[in-house]
Scaffold this active site. Sequence first.
Site, PDB file in Angstrom:
ATOM      1  N   LYS A 110       7.479 -33.969 -10.334  1.00 49.71           N
ATOM      2  CA  LYS A 110       8.589 -33.609  -9.442  1.00 49.71           C
ATOM      3  C   LYS A 110       9.927 -33.849 -10.151  1.00 49.71           C
ATOM      4  O   LYS A 110      10.787 -32.965 -10.171  1.00 49.71           O
ATOM      5  CB  LYS A 110       8.499 -34.465  -8.169  1.00 49.71           C
ATOM      6  N   LYS A 189      -7.970 -19.943 -12.706  1.00 51.58           N
ATOM      7  CA  LYS A 189      -8.462 -20.881 -11.701  1.00 51.58           C
ATOM      8  C   LYS A 189      -7.993 -20.449 -10.301  1.00 51.58           C
ATOM      9  O   LYS A 189      -6.814 -20.144 -10.120  1.00 51.58           O
ATOM     10  CB  LYS A 189      -7.930 -22.287 -12.020  1.00 51.58           C
ATOM     11  N   LYS A 192      -4.214 -21.788  -4.369  1.00 52.45           N
ATOM     12  CA  LYS A 192      -3.305 -21.161  -3.387  1.00 52.45           C
ATOM     13  C   LYS A 192      -1.948 -20.883  -4.026  1.00 52.45           C
ATOM     14  O   LYS A 192      -1.256 -19.970  -3.639  1.00 52.45           O
ATOM     15  CB  LYS A 192      -3.193 -21.980  -2.102  1.00 52.45           C
TER      16      LYS A 192
HETATM   17  P1  ADP Z   1      -4.997 -25.461  -4.729  1.00 53.61           P
HETATM   18  O1  ADP Z   1      -5.116 -25.402  -6.243  1.00 53.61           O
HETATM   19  O2  ADP Z   1      -5.402 -24.197  -4.100  1.00 53.61           O
HETATM   20  O3  ADP Z   1      -3.629 -25.951  -4.283  1.00 53.61           O
HETATM   21  P2  ADP Z   1      -5.807 -28.098  -3.984  1.00 53.61           P
HETATM   22  O4  ADP Z   1      -5.053 -28.691  -5.131  1.00 53.61           O
HETATM   23  O5  ADP Z   1      -5.281 -28.284  -2.607  1.00 53.61           O
HETATM   24  O6  ADP Z   1      -6.046 -26.537  -4.266  1.00 53.61           O
HETATM   25  O7  ADP Z   1      -7.302 -28.620  -4.085  1.00 53.61           O
HETATM   26  C1  ADP Z   1      -8.002 -29.290  -3.070  1.00 53.61           C
HETATM   27  C2  ADP Z   1      -9.370 -29.621  -3.625  1.00 53.61           C
HETATM   28  O8  ADP Z   1     -10.096 -28.423  -3.994  1.00 53.61           O
HETATM   29  C3  ADP Z   1      -9.333 -30.467  -4.904  1.00 53.61           C
HETATM   30  O9  ADP Z   1     -10.358 -31.442  -4.828  1.00 53.61           O
HETATM   31  C4  ADP Z   1      -9.592 -29.498  -6.016  1.00 53.61           C
HETATM   32  O10 ADP Z   1     -10.211 -30.114  -7.096  1.00 53.61           O
HETATM   33  C5  ADP Z   1     -10.496 -28.456  -5.356  1.00 53.61           C
HETATM   34  N1  ADP Z   1     -10.255 -27.129  -5.956  1.00 53.61           N
HETATM   35  C6  ADP Z   1      -9.140 -26.374  -5.825  1.00 53.61           C
HETATM   36  N2  ADP Z   1      -9.238 -25.210  -6.499  1.00 53.61           N
HETATM   37  C7  ADP Z   1     -10.455 -25.219  -7.101  1.00 53.61           C
HETATM   38  C8  ADP Z   1     -11.169 -24.293  -7.945  1.00 53.61           C
HETATM   39  N3  ADP Z   1     -10.637 -23.129  -8.309  1.00 53.61           N
HETATM   40  N4  ADP Z   1     -12.392 -24.633  -8.372  1.00 53.61           N
HETATM   41  C9  ADP Z   1     -12.947 -25.808  -8.000  1.00 53.61           C
HETATM   42  N5  ADP Z   1     -12.336 -26.717  -7.210  1.00 53.61           N
HETATM   43  C10 ADP Z   1     -11.114 -26.436  -6.757  1.00 53.61           C
END
Ligand code: ADP
Length: 310
Positions: A110, A189, A192
Site C-alpha cells: 500500500k 491467473k 477478480k
Molecule cells: P482474487 O485474486 O480474485 O482477488 P483472493 O485474493 O480474494 O482472489 O483469493 C481468495 C482465495 O482464493 C485465496 O486463498 C487464494 O489463494 C484463492 N485463489 C484466488 N485465485 C485463485 C486461482 N486463480 N487459483 C487458485 N486459487 C485462487
Amino acid sequence: MKLFTGLQPSGALHIGNYIGALKPAVEMCKEHEGMLMVADYHALTTLREPAELRANIINATRDYLAAGIDPDKTVVFKQSDVPEHTELAWIFQCLVTVPFLELSHAYKDKVGKGLEANAGLFAYPMLMAADILLYNTDIVPVGADQRQHVEYAREAAAKFNKAFGDTFKEPKERILDAIAIVPGTDGKKMSKSYGNTIPLFGTKDEIAKAVMSIVTDSNAESPTNVYAIHALFRDGDYLGELYKTNKGKYKVLKEALIEDIEAVVAPMRERRDVITDEEVKQILTHGAERARARASAKMADVRQKIGVAL
Ligand code: ADP
Ligand code: TRP
C-alpha cells in the site's frame, strides 16, 4: 488437530477461489475439528459502506455453507461477535515494535503505491494473530498470500510466551493454492482484479458466457486454456479422449467444459438459493456463542498472566 481459517467477506467468488480455497477448506473441515471465521473487522480496513459489508458477510457465509461446510461440526462465526479478538490484538500490539509491523507485505504494498495506510491495516497482522491464537490452533489453511500473516502469528505467540510464560501454541500454515493455480479466461491467473473470471455462483448462462470467452490459440488443435480449466473438473484419460476426438472443435470442447462445471456448481447453487438470510444469521449467532465460550476462557488466563486481572 485443531484447524482455524478466516475469510475476508469481499464479494462474489470465482472458480479459482473455489478450487484454490473453498473446496480444500471444506474438505479439511470435514476431517478436523475446525473453525471458520468471517473477518469482518479485517474488511473494515478497506470497506466504508455498511450495506455492502452487511451483504458481503451474509453472502460469504452462505457461499461456504453451500460449498459443504457443516455448521454443526465446524464453528462458523464472525469476528466482530467475539470481542476477545480485538482485545487480544491490542495486547499483541503492545508486544511488537513498529519496524516489525513495517515488514508486512500488505502494508508495504500500500505504501509502495504511494497510498496512505490506516492504522488498522498497519496492525492487521496482530488481529489475525489473535484470531488464530485464541483457539490453540494447530493448522491454518490459507492461500500463499497469507503465509507471512501466519508467521506473524507464530512470532506473536513466541513473544507473549517469552514475556509472560507458556500460553499460546505456535500454529502452522497449510498453503492451499499450491494445489492448483486456476487460469482465467485469458490464460493468466484467474483473479477478480484481472476481470478474467468464471463466476462460481453465476447462472448457467453467465458461466457459459465466461467459458465461451476463453482465449484459444488458433494454431493449436487442442485449446490449452480450455484444457487447463477442464483438467480441474475431469481426469486426464477422459479428457485425452475427448480432446482427441474433437480436435480443432473449440466450440464443442467449450460446451463440454460448461457442462462439467455446471455438474459441480448446480448442486451448490441450488443449496445456496434456499439458504435464507435468517438461517445465515442464526448460524453465525450460534457459532459466536461457541467461539466466545472458548475465547473468553483463554482471555481469562491471558488477563491473569499480564496482570490486569486483580
Ligand atoms: P482474487 O485474486 O480474485 O482477488 P483472493 O485474493 O480474494 O482472489 O483469493 C481468495 C482465495 O482464493 C485465496 O486463498 C487464494 O489463494 C484463492 N485463489 C484466488 N485465485 C485463485 C486461482 N486463480 N487459483 C487458485 N486459487 C485462487
Ligand atoms: N487475512 C485473511 C485473508 O485476507 C483472512 C483472515 C483473517 C484469516 N483472519 C484469519 C485467515 C485467520 C486465516 C486465519 O484471506
